[in-house]
Design a protein around this motif. Sequence first.
Motif, PDB file in Angstrom:
ATOM      1  N   TYR A 387      44.291  26.985  37.913  1.00  0.00           N
ATOM      2  CA  TYR A 387      44.167  28.355  37.413  1.00  0.00           C
ATOM      3  C   TYR A 387      42.805  28.592  36.759  1.00  0.00           C
ATOM      4  CZ  TYR A 387      44.852  32.317  34.250  1.00  0.00           C
ATOM      5  OH  TYR A 387      44.700  33.489  33.550  1.00  0.00           O
ATOM      6  N   LEU A 388      42.411  27.714  35.843  1.00  0.00           N
ATOM      7  CA  LEU A 388      41.135  27.897  35.145  1.00  0.00           C
ATOM      8  C   LEU A 388      39.961  27.802  36.116  1.00  0.00           C
ATOM      9  CD1 LEU A 388      41.362  25.962  31.743  1.00  0.00           C
ATOM     10  CD2 LEU A 388      41.346  28.433  32.116  1.00  0.00           C
ATOM     11  N   TYR A 389      40.001  26.825  36.995  1.00  0.00           N
ATOM     12  CA  TYR A 389      38.884  26.617  37.922  1.00  0.00           C
ATOM     13  C   TYR A 389      38.622  27.862  38.763  1.00  0.00           C
ATOM     14  CZ  TYR A 389      36.299  24.710  41.940  1.00  0.00           C
ATOM     15  OH  TYR A 389      35.376  24.494  42.951  1.00  0.00           O
ATOM     16  N   PHE A 390      39.661  28.366  39.417  1.00  0.00           N
ATOM     17  CA  PHE A 390      39.442  29.503  40.317  1.00  0.00           C
ATOM     18  C   PHE A 390      39.307  30.825  39.559  1.00  0.00           C
ATOM     19  CE2 PHE A 390      41.205  26.407  43.333  1.00  0.00           C
ATOM     20  CZ  PHE A 390      40.257  26.508  44.337  1.00  0.00           C
ATOM     21  N   SER A 391      39.976  30.965  38.431  1.00  0.00           N
ATOM     22  CA  SER A 391      39.852  32.205  37.656  1.00  0.00           C
ATOM     23  C   SER A 391      38.447  32.371  37.105  1.00  0.00           C
ATOM     24  CB  SER A 391      40.867  32.221  36.507  1.00  0.00           C
ATOM     25  OG  SER A 391      42.184  32.270  36.998  1.00  0.00           O
ATOM     26  N   LEU A 392      37.821  31.248  36.725  1.00  0.00           N
ATOM     27  CA  LEU A 392      36.473  31.314  36.162  1.00  0.00           C
ATOM     28  C   LEU A 392      35.393  31.245  37.238  1.00  0.00           C
ATOM     29  CD1 LEU A 392      37.050  29.011  33.074  1.00  0.00           C
ATOM     30  CD2 LEU A 392      36.708  31.488  33.051  1.00  0.00           C
ATOM     31  N   LYS A 393      35.677  30.563  38.340  1.00  0.00           N
ATOM     32  CA  LYS A 393      34.676  30.396  39.390  1.00  0.00           C
ATOM     33  C   LYS A 393      34.676  31.568  40.376  1.00  0.00           C
ATOM     34  CE  LYS A 393      33.685  27.401  43.383  1.00  0.00           C
ATOM     35  NZ  LYS A 393      34.255  28.220  44.457  1.00  0.00           N
ATOM     36  N   GLU A 394      35.865  32.073  40.727  1.00  0.00           N
ATOM     37  CA  GLU A 394      35.969  33.107  41.754  1.00  0.00           C
ATOM     38  C   GLU A 394      36.798  34.302  41.289  1.00  0.00           C
ATOM     39  OE1 GLU A 394      34.266  33.022  44.360  1.00  0.00           O
ATOM     40  OE2 GLU A 394      33.675  30.922  44.506  1.00  0.00           O
ATOM     41  N   PRO A 395      36.458  34.914  40.166  1.00  0.00           N
ATOM     42  CA  PRO A 395      37.294  36.027  39.683  1.00  0.00           C
ATOM     43  C   PRO A 395      37.320  37.216  40.629  1.00  0.00           C
ATOM     44  CG  PRO A 395      35.236  35.888  38.451  1.00  0.00           C
ATOM     45  CD  PRO A 395      35.323  34.650  39.278  1.00  0.00           C
ATOM     46  N   GLY A 396      36.254  37.412  41.384  1.00  0.00           N
ATOM     47  CA  GLY A 396      36.235  38.540  42.306  1.00  0.00           C
ATOM     48  C   GLY A 396      37.224  38.385  43.440  1.00  0.00           C
ATOM     49  N   LEU A 397      37.550  37.142  43.800  1.00  0.00           N
ATOM     50  CA  LEU A 397      38.457  36.899  44.912  1.00  0.00           C
ATOM     51  C   LEU A 397      39.864  36.532  44.455  1.00  0.00           C
ATOM     52  CD1 LEU A 397      36.184  34.859  47.352  1.00  0.00           C
ATOM     53  CD2 LEU A 397      37.015  37.186  47.667  1.00  0.00           C
ATOM     54  N   LEU A 398      39.973  35.830  43.333  1.00  0.00           N
ATOM     55  CA  LEU A 398      41.266  35.271  42.977  1.00  0.00           C
ATOM     56  C   LEU A 398      41.826  35.751  41.643  1.00  0.00           C
ATOM     57  CD1 LEU A 398      40.716  31.654  44.327  1.00  0.00           C
ATOM     58  CD2 LEU A 398      42.176  33.423  45.284  1.00  0.00           C
ATOM     59  N   ALA A 399      41.150  36.633  40.959  1.00  0.00           N
ATOM     60  CA  ALA A 399      41.706  37.210  39.739  1.00  0.00           C
ATOM     61  C   ALA A 399      42.598  38.389  40.114  1.00  0.00           C
ATOM     62  CB  ALA A 399      40.589  37.653  38.795  1.00  0.00           C
ATOM     63  N   VAL A 400      43.777  38.086  40.644  1.00  0.00           N
ATOM     64  CA  VAL A 400      44.680  39.110  41.170  1.00  0.00           C
ATOM     65  C   VAL A 400      45.779  39.410  40.163  1.00  0.00           C
ATOM     66  CG1 VAL A 400      44.263  38.767  43.616  1.00  0.00           C
ATOM     67  CG2 VAL A 400      45.820  37.238  42.419  1.00  0.00           C
ATOM     68  N   SER A 401      46.413  40.567  40.326  1.00  0.00           N
ATOM     69  CA  SER A 401      47.417  41.036  39.385  1.00  0.00           C
ATOM     70  C   SER A 401      48.513  41.772  40.147  1.00  0.00           C
ATOM     71  CB  SER A 401      46.760  41.969  38.359  1.00  0.00           C
ATOM     72  OG  SER A 401      46.363  43.177  38.984  1.00  0.00           O
ATOM     73  N   PRO A 402      49.595  42.187  39.467  1.00  0.00           N
ATOM     74  CA  PRO A 402      50.673  42.891  40.161  1.00  0.00           C
ATOM     75  C   PRO A 402      50.221  44.114  40.949  1.00  0.00           C
ATOM     76  CG  PRO A 402      51.442  42.197  38.022  1.00  0.00           C
ATOM     77  CD  PRO A 402      49.975  41.860  38.068  1.00  0.00           C
ATOM     78  N   SER A 403      49.189  44.800  40.487  1.00  0.00           N
ATOM     79  CA  SER A 403      48.714  45.987  41.212  1.00  0.00           C
ATOM     80  C   SER A 403      48.141  45.635  42.579  1.00  0.00           C
ATOM     81  CB  SER A 403      47.659  46.724  40.383  1.00  0.00           C
ATOM     82  OG  SER A 403      46.526  45.896  40.156  1.00  0.00           O
ATOM     83  N   ASP A 404      47.843  44.359  42.800  1.00  0.00           N
ATOM     84  CA  ASP A 404      47.279  43.915  44.085  1.00  0.00           C
ATOM     85  C   ASP A 404      48.338  43.382  45.050  1.00  0.00           C
ATOM     86  OD1 ASP A 404      44.574  44.285  43.105  1.00  0.00           O
ATOM     87  OD2 ASP A 404      44.860  42.442  41.954  1.00  0.00           O
ATOM     88  N   GLU A 405      49.592  43.375  44.653  1.00  0.00           N
ATOM     89  CA  GLU A 405      50.605  42.661  45.421  1.00  0.00           C
ATOM     90  C   GLU A 405      50.789  43.184  46.844  1.00  0.00           C
ATOM     91  OE1 GLU A 405      53.459  40.822  41.912  1.00  0.00           O
ATOM     92  OE2 GLU A 405      54.265  42.354  43.257  1.00  0.00           O
ATOM     93  N   MET A 406      50.456  44.429  47.084  1.00  0.00           N
ATOM     94  CA  MET A 406      50.622  44.978  48.430  1.00  0.00           C
ATOM     95  C   MET A 406      49.372  44.850  49.280  1.00  0.00           C
ATOM     96  SD  MET A 406      53.688  45.861  48.794  1.00  0.00           S
ATOM     97  CE  MET A 406      53.500  46.732  50.330  1.00  0.00           C
ATOM     98  N   SER A 407      48.306  44.299  48.729  1.00  0.00           N
ATOM     99  CA  SER A 407      47.037  44.297  49.473  1.00  0.00           C
ATOM    100  C   SER A 407      46.282  42.977  49.335  1.00  0.00           C
ATOM    101  CB  SER A 407      46.152  45.442  48.980  1.00  0.00           C
ATOM    102  OG  SER A 407      45.902  45.337  47.588  1.00  0.00           O
ATOM    103  N   MET A 408      46.993  41.889  49.189  1.00  0.00           N
ATOM    104  CA  MET A 408      46.335  40.603  48.999  1.00  0.00           C
ATOM    105  C   MET A 408      46.023  39.918  50.323  1.00  0.00           C
ATOM    106  SD  MET A 408      48.441  38.764  45.937  1.00  0.00           S
ATOM    107  CE  MET A 408      48.716  39.552  44.347  1.00  0.00           C
TER     108      MET A 408
END
Length: 612
Positions: A387-408
């Motif tokens: 979680y920390l690795y990808f959240s800090l390294k690739e937030p533009g690609l992998l910092a997803v949230s419930p609002s993205d659930e239909m378009s991931m």
Amino acid sequence: MSKVRQKKPPKKEKHDKRFSKKFFIILSVCLLVAVAVVLVIWIGGNNQADQSKYSIGYVVETNPGGESMNVDVTLDIAKLNEKRTIELYKGLLTAQWLECVDDAGNEIPYSDTTDLISIGPIDENIKKLHFKYDVYLGKTGEEWEDTSYIQGCLFEDLVTFSGEYALLTPYVDPDVLDSMGNYVTRASFEFHYPEDWQSILPYQKPLDEQRSFTKNKPDWDFFNSISKSAFCFGQFEQNQNFQDTMVFVDKGITDGISEYPMEALTTFLEYYTTIFGEPLDDVPIVLLRNRPSDDCVIVGGIGSGSSALSINLRMADDFKVLSNMVYHSFFDSKVKSRNLRYATNNWLYDGLSEYYVGISAGILSDTIKDEYGIDSPASMPERYLEYLYFSLKEPGLLAVSPSDEMSMYSAQQEFYMGVKAPLLVDAINYSIEQQDEIPDGLIKALVEKGSNSKPLDVEKSLQEICGPDYEAITNYVSGRALIPNYRDYNIDALPAEQILNILDADEEFYSYLFIEEGAYYPYEALYLLNEEPFMAEVAKRGIHYNTTEIQNEVKGFSSVLDRLLLQYAMWASLADIDDITQPNIIRKLTEEDVTKQWDELRQEIGYEIDLS
């Protein structure tokens, strides 16, 4: 929920023998991860309650040993909508449509779309019609490389399937879901199979001699259960060793059942009874043979009405399939709120499943683990590493949230459900533990609050469950804040190469998924540069990857992770990027001149570990 990927990633030696990532794909097909019938009902269609009114009947010719099973869906029409159409949801059927006719045999037009069969326009004088089709069971999908699991079977002495792989189900407008029974007034089922056979069906007493049943005013929960649950026809006997659960065994298992799968089933039933606070006393579980030709595991259905699965397990992943079956038999029969099963609540429904099924291997006996090569599952500290690795390294690609659930993208789905969502579940459980000293409090609260199919007010429920921690939890869910290291994890005891292997397997997997769907995310094997000269270069260049506070938190959790992120930030600095939280910086980093500079700098510093 994003479309399920149809191919496996390239085979790669993993850092351990934990349940493999391919199983997420299998679960997505088998049930999950969002319940497809719910998504279709809620997303498409009219926004007005201009709904046809009818009863639906199914006549199923099981045709044991044949190539396909024949289904005749009869619609008795009381009223047509303005378009004079009736729509049926296709689920996951592999079928050949035969005909749509009225009682006199006159053809009625229909159209076949991605998710629906739309019948009509129907003449107003027609009061009954038949939609007939052949359905094929035991398919794995033409593009699947892995054929370890099949959906249903059509043997000479056994037929089994889940509803979504065999039965068209009613589609209704969102506005009428709470009163669905006023529009679909009756559902009847009639099954044809050999005289000396028995059946185990949802909503029926197991081994009952009745070959038909009817449900008046069926609601959403009824059709959801019909879609997911197992329909089993053959010869079965009840295993009397299970006191609180109805367990039946396919008599076609001629070589007996290994003691280890039965031990695991007992362990999982006891485990989930503790988690949910009550036993599984009203959902029959059917233990099936494997497919004789190749030993494939048969998934006969996993739902609130009945579940069926091959019991002679062959490898580590099979135990996750078994645990998943038991988990969903519990959850789907005890927590029925329909809105938990579609966006924007997939993180909760699938996150709970991933959390509990993912850790369930840890409760298996050492004998089973040794016999099947099952190492401990991904621990929460290891999930937090990812979680920390990808959240800090690739937030533009992998910092997803419930609002993205239909378009991931599929990779985002993997990260979101496999890494972030279980950590969110753990954070909520931790909050409840601190306040009320109740273990597994989230599940227990949902059992209490979600006992019927009406939508659950998730926001209000989380407020009540989390109390003073509610605002912090919602920030973690939305991605506005990082989930903190509230349990004071530290993984510095793990060898650096093991940490790199964990993250490298993810990098390759996500790269494959992104590239399959047209996103740019190149893969390069991970490495760790020599610490002393590298840290001297960090100080010299003033490299940072986030705020001092967050960097200190990361270093307190894993010094290796801290170095990996500093490496990435140093690479970014060569492209004049001093903030790696910017979206999609990988394109700039892989430009030829930047890559050349970084290669030269890496050679100058030298490698402590290189996985390439």
